[in-house]
Design a protein around this motif. Sequence first.
Motif, PDB file in Angstrom:
ATOM      1  N   PHE A  49       0.808  -1.217   0.134  1.00  0.00           N
ATOM      2  CA  PHE A  49       0.119  -0.012   0.043  1.00  0.00           C
ATOM      3  C   PHE A  49       0.922   1.192   0.109  1.00  0.00           C
ATOM      4  O   PHE A  49       2.094   1.166   0.505  1.00  0.00           O
ATOM      5  CB  PHE A  49      -1.003   0.016   1.274  1.00  0.00           C
ATOM      6  N   THR A  50       0.305   2.365  -0.329  1.00  0.00           N
ATOM      7  CA  THR A  50       0.879   3.768  -0.366  1.00  0.00           C
ATOM      8  C   THR A  50      -0.421   4.649  -0.142  1.00  0.00           C
ATOM      9  O   THR A  50      -1.079   4.432  -0.855  1.00  0.00           O
ATOM     10  CB  THR A  50       1.522   4.132  -1.596  1.00  0.00           C
ATOM     11  N   THR A  51      -0.037   5.405   1.033  1.00  0.00           N
ATOM     12  CA  THR A  51      -1.413   5.885   1.618  1.00  0.00           C
ATOM     13  C   THR A  51      -1.374   7.289   1.017  1.00  0.00           C
ATOM     14  O   THR A  51      -0.429   7.965   0.214  1.00  0.00           O
ATOM     15  CB  THR A  51      -1.168   6.448   2.980  1.00  0.00           C
ATOM     16  N   PRO A  52      -2.588   7.954   0.817  1.00  0.00           N
ATOM     17  CA  PRO A  52      -2.793   9.222   0.111  1.00  0.00           C
ATOM     18  C   PRO A  52      -1.997  10.094   1.111  1.00  0.00           C
ATOM     19  O   PRO A  52      -1.671   9.709   2.255  1.00  0.00           O
ATOM     20  CB  PRO A  52      -4.163   9.576   0.209  1.00  0.00           C
ATOM     21  N   SER A  53      -1.546  11.378   0.551  1.00  0.00           N
ATOM     22  CA  SER A  53      -0.861  12.239   1.003  1.00  0.00           C
ATOM     23  C   SER A  53      -1.711  13.095   2.071  1.00  0.00           C
ATOM     24  O   SER A  53      -2.764  13.477   1.814  1.00  0.00           O
ATOM     25  CB  SER A  53      -0.337  13.449   0.188  1.00  0.00           C
ATOM     26  N   PHE A  54      -1.114  13.302   3.369  1.00  0.00           N
ATOM     27  CA  PHE A  54      -1.701  14.090   4.369  1.00  0.00           C
ATOM     28  C   PHE A  54      -0.776  15.201   4.839  1.00  0.00           C
ATOM     29  O   PHE A  54       0.303  14.845   5.326  1.00  0.00           O
ATOM     30  CB  PHE A  54      -2.172  13.338   5.630  1.00  0.00           C
ATOM     31  N   LYS A  55      -1.141  16.520   4.317  1.00  0.00           N
ATOM     32  CA  LYS A  55      -0.358  17.594   4.488  1.00  0.00           C
ATOM     33  C   LYS A  55       0.990  17.366   4.102  1.00  0.00           C
ATOM     34  O   LYS A  55       2.150  17.706   4.804  1.00  0.00           O
ATOM     35  CB  LYS A  55      -0.297  18.008   6.060  1.00  0.00           C
ATOM     36  N   GLY A  56       1.138  16.610   2.933  1.00  0.00           N
ATOM     37  CA  GLY A  56       2.375  16.139   2.271  1.00  0.00           C
ATOM     38  C   GLY A  56       3.088  14.936   2.852  1.00  0.00           C
ATOM     39  O   GLY A  56       3.816  14.500   1.841  1.00  0.00           O
ATOM     40  N   PHE A  57       2.696  14.387   3.795  1.00  0.00           N
ATOM     41  CA  PHE A  57       3.187  13.263   4.217  1.00  0.00           C
ATOM     42  C   PHE A  57       2.429  11.949   3.795  1.00  0.00           C
ATOM     43  O   PHE A  57       1.206  12.065   3.751  1.00  0.00           O
ATOM     44  CB  PHE A  57       3.402  13.275   5.619  1.00  0.00           C
ATOM     45  N   TRP A  58       3.283  10.724   3.334  1.00  0.00           N
ATOM     46  CA  TRP A  58       2.626   9.421   3.305  1.00  0.00           C
ATOM     47  C   TRP A  58       3.461   8.338   3.723  1.00  0.00           C
ATOM     48  O   TRP A  58       4.683   8.642   4.018  1.00  0.00           O
ATOM     49  CB  TRP A  58       2.478   9.421   1.692  1.00  0.00           C
ATOM     50  N   GLY A  66       9.337  -0.803   4.184  1.00  0.00           N
ATOM     51  CA  GLY A  66       8.182   0.095   4.648  1.00  0.00           C
ATOM     52  C   GLY A  66       9.023   1.349   4.880  1.00  0.00           C
ATOM     53  O   GLY A  66      10.104   1.454   4.922  1.00  0.00           O
ATOM     54  N   GLY A  67       8.190   2.576   4.718  1.00  0.00           N
ATOM     55  CA  GLY A  67       8.759   3.852   4.991  1.00  0.00           C
ATOM     56  C   GLY A  67       7.870   4.860   4.730  1.00  0.00           C
ATOM     57  O   GLY A  67       6.636   5.018   4.633  1.00  0.00           O
ATOM     58  N   LEU A  68       8.322   6.166   4.889  1.00  0.00           N
ATOM     59  CA  LEU A  68       7.860   7.206   4.724  1.00  0.00           C
ATOM     60  C   LEU A  68       8.180   8.413   3.844  1.00  0.00           C
ATOM     61  O   LEU A  68       9.288   8.249   3.305  1.00  0.00           O
ATOM     62  CB  LEU A  68       7.631   8.006   6.243  1.00  0.00           C
ATOM     63  N   GLY A  69       7.326   9.215   3.368  1.00  0.00           N
ATOM     64  CA  GLY A  69       7.891  10.084   2.421  1.00  0.00           C
ATOM     65  C   GLY A  69       7.190  11.533   2.626  1.00  0.00           C
ATOM     66  O   GLY A  69       6.032  11.525   3.402  1.00  0.00           O
ATOM     67  N   TYR A  70       7.696  12.510   1.973  1.00  0.00           N
ATOM     68  CA  TYR A  70       7.028  14.049   1.952  1.00  0.00           C
ATOM     69  C   TYR A  70       6.883  14.528   0.552  1.00  0.00           C
ATOM     70  O   TYR A  70       8.105  14.239  -0.145  1.00  0.00           O
ATOM     71  CB  TYR A  70       7.851  14.740   2.793  1.00  0.00           C
ATOM     72  N   THR A  71       5.854  14.878   0.298  1.00  0.00           N
ATOM     73  CA  THR A  71       5.570  15.543  -1.190  1.00  0.00           C
ATOM     74  C   THR A  71       5.104  16.928  -1.244  1.00  0.00           C
ATOM     75  O   THR A  71       4.035  17.051  -0.635  1.00  0.00           O
ATOM     76  CB  THR A  71       5.114  14.621  -2.345  1.00  0.00           C
ATOM     77  N   ASN A  72       5.675  17.921  -1.853  1.00  0.00           N
ATOM     78  CA  ASN A  72       4.854  19.267  -2.132  1.00  0.00           C
ATOM     79  C   ASN A  72       5.511  19.487  -3.517  1.00  0.00           C
ATOM     80  O   ASN A  72       6.023  18.711  -4.189  1.00  0.00           O
ATOM     81  CB  ASN A  72       5.100  20.073  -1.122  1.00  0.00           C
ATOM     82  N   SER A  73       5.097  20.896  -3.962  1.00  0.00           N
ATOM     83  CA  SER A  73       5.451  21.257  -5.276  1.00  0.00           C
ATOM     84  C   SER A  73       7.051  21.446  -5.384  1.00  0.00           C
ATOM     85  O   SER A  73       7.348  21.647  -6.623  1.00  0.00           O
ATOM     86  CB  SER A  73       4.805  22.854  -5.366  1.00  0.00           C
ATOM     87  N   MET A  74       7.685  21.566  -4.379  1.00  0.00           N
ATOM     88  CA  MET A  74       9.121  21.524  -4.657  1.00  0.00           C
ATOM     89  C   MET A  74       9.950  20.372  -4.313  1.00  0.00           C
ATOM     90  O   MET A  74      11.146  20.016  -4.845  1.00  0.00           O
ATOM     91  CB  MET A  74       9.669  22.728  -3.775  1.00  0.00           C
TER      92      MET A  74
END
Length: 563
Positions: free
Chosen positions: A125-134, A176-184
């Motif tokens: 699974f990969t979760t939807p982004s929540f305030k950039g975090f997934w 398993g792990g964590l990520g962060y995504t925004n416009s930059m």
Amino acid sequence: MKKIILPFLTAAMMSTAFAEVDAEIEGMEYEVRGDGTFLIGGPTYAFDRIMGAGGTFSESELWTPAKLRERLLFNRMSGTPSWTPMAPAVWFKTGNELGDLIYQNLLPSDEPNPANRTPYLEGGFTTPSFKGFWATARLFQDDHFCGKTAGPRKQFVGESFAHFGENIPLFSTAYGGLGYTNSMVNASLLVGSEYLWTYTATSRWIPVHYSPRIEARADVNNVSVTVAYEDGEYKDVRKKESGRRQEINGSIYYQCGEQCKRGMLQVSAGLSFRGVNDSGTVYTELENERVLWPFIELRAQPIPRLTADVMFGINERDWLVQDSVQFTSPTPKNMGIVAGVKNISGTRLNPLADTKEFMDNHEINLVADGQMTLIQGYAVFNDTLGNMSIGGRGSYWAEYGAETFDVEDFVTGAMTYRYGNVSRINSWIKGVTGELWFNAWYQDLFKFSAMGGFEHIDGLTKKLEVTPTEFFVSFGGDWLINKTFRIAHSLKYRSDARWNLRSPNPMVVKGDWYWDVTFEERIPKYGIIFSGTLLHALANEVIEVPNAGYDRLRLICLAKKTF
């Protein structure tokens, strides 16, 4: 180098883009292609050579900046097993070589039951982004191509060598792990454990257990950074040998931005690196236990239709240059004609690879003296008329100093091994290729493609590890019914290929027909996809790589919910 090879390979990809049969796993897309020589020894090893790409080597042997985030499995860059985070979804995937116990239950009782076969299993699974975090997690292993070799390989490890099951699969991965995504920024950190077998120059399958393996990635504007830590355990219980390799590898890559791309001169640059700390017996060696590989990419476009690209890398041991000049001819609307020349020269195809292998008190040198040079000229045309297009490509190439293997002796038994050293063919190997393709489509409802091609190679072909396919034909169709049900299939034939230096007598992989098909049901309202893919139908069940397992008919099923 992606900028160099992409224009040249685009034409070859055009015919296959319409018939998109699903690959068994990402990184094995070559398996459902028909336009070249794709000999599969397992998910971690294949000879993947596109017809007309030029040269005598497998594409995965050649390092390019486009492969910076692919795994280095022994001396080849590989997309499998992939640690690239998946798009937001939850999924389950499974499959088997037909002949398993469930399939047997469907057969009439008076028919002989085939032997049980080996599965593919995956969930994640990969979760939807929540305030950039997934967050993401994935567990997957591919047991296919492992059956014939499972017995001899089990003697290395003496026990189950996977997260689950007893088939001794060629890889078994969990992370398993964590990520962060925004416009930059797009960043991720993955931690996991992996059982992996790599195929070496001596034709051995070598087991390594990574625990842990940690990979961090970050893309910030035009800069990409990747760092991986691998704590690998090696062992051979027969000889009571064990070893450990702690490795750090990765890259820093600056790519030309949007404003830069509008200029006449475009510049990108980067640094790839590996550092290892070996103890005990690990069967291979990296000279000085480290390698740094700085490289630079340049693109000049003095006039709109003329483009020149070059990639150059160098360190204290190796150098590698890949360059091309390409001209797009002015043509009527919907027609394109491209002509170009490309060159690859260097001391090694993959300057990040290990430099020695050790087996039975033998030292195998993996670095050949001298250099190789490949020169290729090509021309491509494509014309579109309404809902149809036709195109073709021709090329002529010559390679001097191609890498080969000087065999000193073979060891035969349940599996065949070889001693010797990597060396060069100090004469010219030449090839001429031609391809034609036809595409037709009707809106999104139907797409059809047909393609055929040939290649003739002159020179010391018995010195080539693989004498490639001489011709192929392929047909593909893709239907999308009511925008929810998709059927994609491909039918292809390739002529004989031959392994020359992996066994005392050359191993011929006979030409055959291959049929692959995907059925997919989409429920767009809920983001749900169900699909089934049948691979390697019609063809005989054969071994395509020495010391490998059979390529068999198999069915892969996927259930997926996207977010």
